[in-house]
Design a protein around this motif. Structure first.
Motif, PDB file in Angstrom:
ATOM      1  N   GLY A  42      82.862  19.109  26.506  1.00 39.46           N
ATOM      2  CA  GLY A  42      83.249  19.978  25.534  1.00 39.46           C
ATOM      3  C   GLY A  42      84.731  20.398  24.662  1.00 39.46           C
ATOM      4  N   VAL A  43      85.485  20.018  24.995  1.00 41.18           N
ATOM      5  CA  VAL A  43      86.577  20.110  24.515  1.00 41.18           C
ATOM      6  C   VAL A  43      86.874  19.809  22.865  1.00 41.18           C
ATOM      7  N   GLU A  44      87.548  20.815  21.971  1.00 37.87           N
ATOM      8  CA  GLU A  44      87.986  21.101  20.857  1.00 37.87           C
ATOM      9  C   GLU A  44      89.451  21.143  20.853  1.00 37.87           C
ATOM     10  N   LYS A  45      89.754  20.465  19.957  1.00 39.90           N
ATOM     11  CA  LYS A  45      91.683  21.083  19.945  1.00 39.90           C
ATOM     12  C   LYS A  45      92.070  20.790  18.306  1.00 39.90           C
ATOM     13  N   SER A  46      92.849  21.930  17.696  1.00 41.79           N
ATOM     14  CA  SER A  46      93.234  21.721  17.009  1.00 41.79           C
ATOM     15  C   SER A  46      94.401  22.095  16.372  1.00 41.79           C
ATOM     16  N   PHE A  47      95.317  21.225  15.534  1.00 37.92           N
ATOM     17  CA  PHE A  47      97.070  21.647  15.174  1.00 37.92           C
ATOM     18  C   PHE A  47      97.153  21.737  13.806  1.00 37.92           C
ATOM     19  N   GLY A  48      97.314  23.028  13.596  1.00 41.56           N
ATOM     20  CA  GLY A  48      97.249  23.624  12.090  1.00 41.56           C
ATOM     21  C   GLY A  48      95.673  23.888  11.960  1.00 41.56           C
ATOM     22  N   GLY A  49      95.274  22.671  10.668  1.00 45.90           N
ATOM     23  CA  GLY A  49      94.221  22.507  10.225  1.00 45.90           C
ATOM     24  C   GLY A  49      93.678  21.659  10.564  1.00 45.90           C
ATOM     25  N   LYS A  80      93.587  10.478  20.938  1.00 42.69           N
ATOM     26  CA  LYS A  80      94.273   9.545  23.289  1.00 42.69           C
ATOM     27  C   LYS A  80      95.703  10.567  23.782  1.00 42.69           C
ATOM     28  N   THR A  81      96.482  10.428  23.153  1.00 46.03           N
ATOM     29  CA  THR A  81      97.603  10.839  23.719  1.00 46.03           C
ATOM     30  C   THR A  81      97.048  12.856  24.010  1.00 46.03           C
ATOM     31  N   THR A  82      96.414  13.210  22.906  1.00 46.97           N
ATOM     32  CA  THR A  82      95.971  14.697  23.123  1.00 46.97           C
ATOM     33  C   THR A  82      94.992  15.035  23.888  1.00 46.97           C
ATOM     34  N   LEU A  83      93.722  13.601  24.236  1.00 50.55           N
ATOM     35  CA  LEU A  83      93.365  13.963  25.299  1.00 50.55           C
ATOM     36  C   LEU A  83      93.712  14.355  26.865  1.00 50.55           C
ATOM     37  N   LEU A  84      94.865  13.104  26.973  1.00 50.49           N
ATOM     38  CA  LEU A  84      95.322  13.138  28.107  1.00 50.49           C
ATOM     39  C   LEU A  84      96.190  14.473  28.126  1.00 50.49           C
ATOM     40  N   ASN A  85      97.011  15.186  27.336  1.00 52.27           N
ATOM     41  CA  ASN A  85      97.813  15.849  27.038  1.00 52.27           C
ATOM     42  C   ASN A  85      97.069  16.865  27.695  1.00 52.27           C
ATOM     43  N   VAL A  86      95.913  17.419  27.365  1.00 50.26           N
ATOM     44  CA  VAL A  86      94.852  18.639  27.559  1.00 50.26           C
ATOM     45  C   VAL A  86      94.287  18.384  29.295  1.00 50.26           C
ATOM     46  N   ILE A  87      94.073  16.559  29.302  1.00 44.23           N
ATOM     47  CA  ILE A  87      93.829  17.173  30.401  1.00 44.23           C
ATOM     48  C   ILE A  87      95.172  17.288  32.012  1.00 44.23           C
ATOM     49  N   GLY A  88      96.299  17.069  31.272  1.00 45.87           N
ATOM     50  CA  GLY A  88      97.293  17.283  32.139  1.00 45.87           C
ATOM     51  C   GLY A  88      97.288  18.546  31.648  1.00 45.87           C
ATOM     52  N   GLY A  89      97.464  19.387  30.778  1.00 46.67           N
ATOM     53  CA  GLY A  89      97.559  20.906  30.665  1.00 46.67           C
ATOM     54  C   GLY A  89      98.758  21.194  30.129  1.00 46.67           C
ATOM     55  N   VAL A  90      99.746  19.928  29.376  1.00 51.20           N
ATOM     56  CA  VAL A  90     100.653  19.965  28.873  1.00 51.20           C
ATOM     57  C   VAL A  90     100.286  20.663  27.346  1.00 51.20           C
ATOM     58  N   ILE A  91      99.093  20.841  26.663  1.00 50.78           N
ATOM     59  CA  ILE A  91      98.302  21.300  25.570  1.00 50.78           C
ATOM     60  C   ILE A  91      97.902  22.340  26.019  1.00 50.78           C
ATOM     61  N   ARG A  92      96.637  23.197  25.481  1.00 49.54           N
ATOM     62  CA  ARG A  92      95.301  23.705  25.923  1.00 49.54           C
ATOM     63  C   ARG A  92      94.286  23.440  24.716  1.00 49.54           C
ATOM     64  N   GLN A  93      92.992  23.046  25.492  1.00 45.26           N
ATOM     65  CA  GLN A  93      92.725  23.164  24.412  1.00 45.26           C
ATOM     66  C   GLN A  93      91.993  24.118  23.998  1.00 45.26           C
ATOM     67  N   ASP A  94      91.336  24.269  22.524  1.00 45.58           N
ATOM     68  CA  ASP A  94      90.520  25.418  21.672  1.00 45.58           C
ATOM     69  C   ASP A  94      89.692  25.509  22.364  1.00 45.58           C
ATOM     70  N   ARG A  95      88.280  24.289  23.194  1.00 47.02           N
ATOM     71  CA  ARG A  95      87.430  25.182  23.481  1.00 47.02           C
ATOM     72  C   ARG A  95      87.355  23.696  23.707  1.00 47.02           C
ATOM     73  N   SER A 100      92.669  26.678  32.758  1.00 47.91           N
ATOM     74  CA  SER A 100      93.170  27.429  32.128  1.00 47.91           C
ATOM     75  C   SER A 100      94.735  27.088  33.145  1.00 47.91           C
ATOM     76  N   ARG A 101      94.923  26.080  33.696  1.00 54.46           N
ATOM     77  CA  ARG A 101      96.431  26.270  34.946  1.00 54.46           C
ATOM     78  C   ARG A 101      97.418  25.398  34.143  1.00 54.46           C
ATOM     79  N   ARG A 102      97.822  25.516  35.059  1.00 50.04           N
ATOM     80  CA  ARG A 102      99.760  24.838  34.159  1.00 50.04           C
ATOM     81  C   ARG A 102     100.021  23.971  35.062  1.00 50.04           C
ATOM     82  N   PRO A 103     100.662  22.585  34.296  1.00 53.30           N
ATOM     83  CA  PRO A 103     100.856  21.632  34.894  1.00 53.30           C
ATOM     84  C   PRO A 103     101.239  21.253  35.721  1.00 53.30           C
ATOM     85  N   SER A 104     101.637  21.843  36.593  1.00 51.79           N
ATOM     86  CA  SER A 104     102.816  21.958  37.650  1.00 51.79           C
ATOM     87  C   SER A 104     101.162  22.130  38.441  1.00 51.79           C
TER      88      SER A 104
END
Ligand SMILES: Nc1ncnc2c1ncn2[C@@H]1O[C@H](COP(=O)(O)OP(=O)(O)O)[C@@H](O)[C@H]1O
Ligand SMILES: [Mg+2]
Length: 243
Positions: free
Chosen positions: A8-15, A42-57, A69-73
């Motif tokens: 159930g991953v959700e992510k917004s950038f601004g609106g 696609k890239t956002t999804l990989l970023n969420v999995i890799g932890g570069v960005i945090r999902q909203d939900r 909630s783990r850091r990329p490292s």
């Protein structure tokens, strides 16, 4: 065991809602393709999995562990590796130095030259060890990017458009390299990819993203028959070509 579980991953950038509730699982040893139009997430999804960005939900699990909630490292230490759509090499350093830095980052053991050379050898780049990253061809830079990811001994490798911009010969070489790596290292591969012909040589399972939604999860041959996928992604030009 499941290598990865996205729930159930959700992510917004601004609106701008970029991921609208994405869920799927990947078994250990599986290879999965993620395709979809530019801007589909696609890239956002990989970023969420890799932890570069945090999902909203939503949550991301790796080998049964909640890594949301783990850091990329930390994720890297847990075995989540990746390459970037735009390669992130230290262009003024040599290929060898680039791998040594990755080794240093990923392990408590000393980053030895021998180990770095071994990895360069594995990706077919040992003859370029002393060359600066900036002097390498695109295909070689992609190999170096792979070497850097391998230095962290990933169990899951996220590849963002690894074939983009390569000629057919280089594409085939990277396909063969990935096949070999997957066999030798037993890595689970997740490829965000536009070069379908190459992707289909590596996997029997494709996820299709369209405007932040997962509209298909299945076999390439079924994907080509799927109305929604044709409309959102493949378009008229693809139908009947089978490429
Ligand atoms: N860091 C960011 N800040 C703002 N918008 C972003 C950011 N990253 C991606 N986006 C937006 O999210 C959408 C999906 O982008 P992306 O995940 O890169 O798609 P894809 O990789 O499928 O081409 C696009 O509309 C893009 O502009
Ligand atoms: Mg992208």
């Amino acid at each position: 065991m499941r290598a990865l579980e996205v729930i159930g991953v959700e992510k917004s950038f601004g609106g701008n809602k970029v991921l609208k509730g994405i869920s799927f699982g990947v078994e250990e040893g599986e290879t999965v393709g993620i395709v979809g139009p530019n801007g589909s997430g696609k890239t956002t999804l990989l970023n969420v999995i890799g932890g570069v960005i945090r999902q909203d939900r939503g949550r991301v699990l790796a080998f049964g562990k909640d890594i949301s909630s783990r850091r990329p490292s930390e994720r890297a230490r847990l075995g989540i590796g990746r390459t970037f759509q735009i390669t992130r090499l230290f262009s003024n350093l040599t290929a060898l130095e680039n791998v040594m830095i990755a080794l240093h980052y990923g392990s408590s053991l000393p980053a030895t030259k021998e180990k770095a050379l071994e990895i360069l050898e594995e990706v077919g780049l040992s003859h370029k060890a002393k060359d600066r990253a900036s002097s390498l061809s695109l295909a070689q830079r992609k190999r170096l990017e792979l070497a850097r990811a391998l230095a962290l001994q990933p169990r899951v490798l996220l590849l963002d458009e690894v074939f983009a911009g390569l000629n057919p010969v280089s594409i085939k070489e990277i396909v063969d390299l990935l096949k070999r790596l997957r066999e030798e290292r037993r890595i689970t591969l997740i490829l965000a990819e536009h070069v379908l012909k190459a992707l289909f040589q590596l996997t029997e399972r494709v996820l299709v993203l369209s405007e932040g939604r997962l509209i298909f999860d299945g076999r390439p041959e079924d994907m080509a028959q799927n109305e929604e996928v044709i409309k959102a992604y493949l378009g008229e030009r693809y139908v009947g070509k089978g490429s």
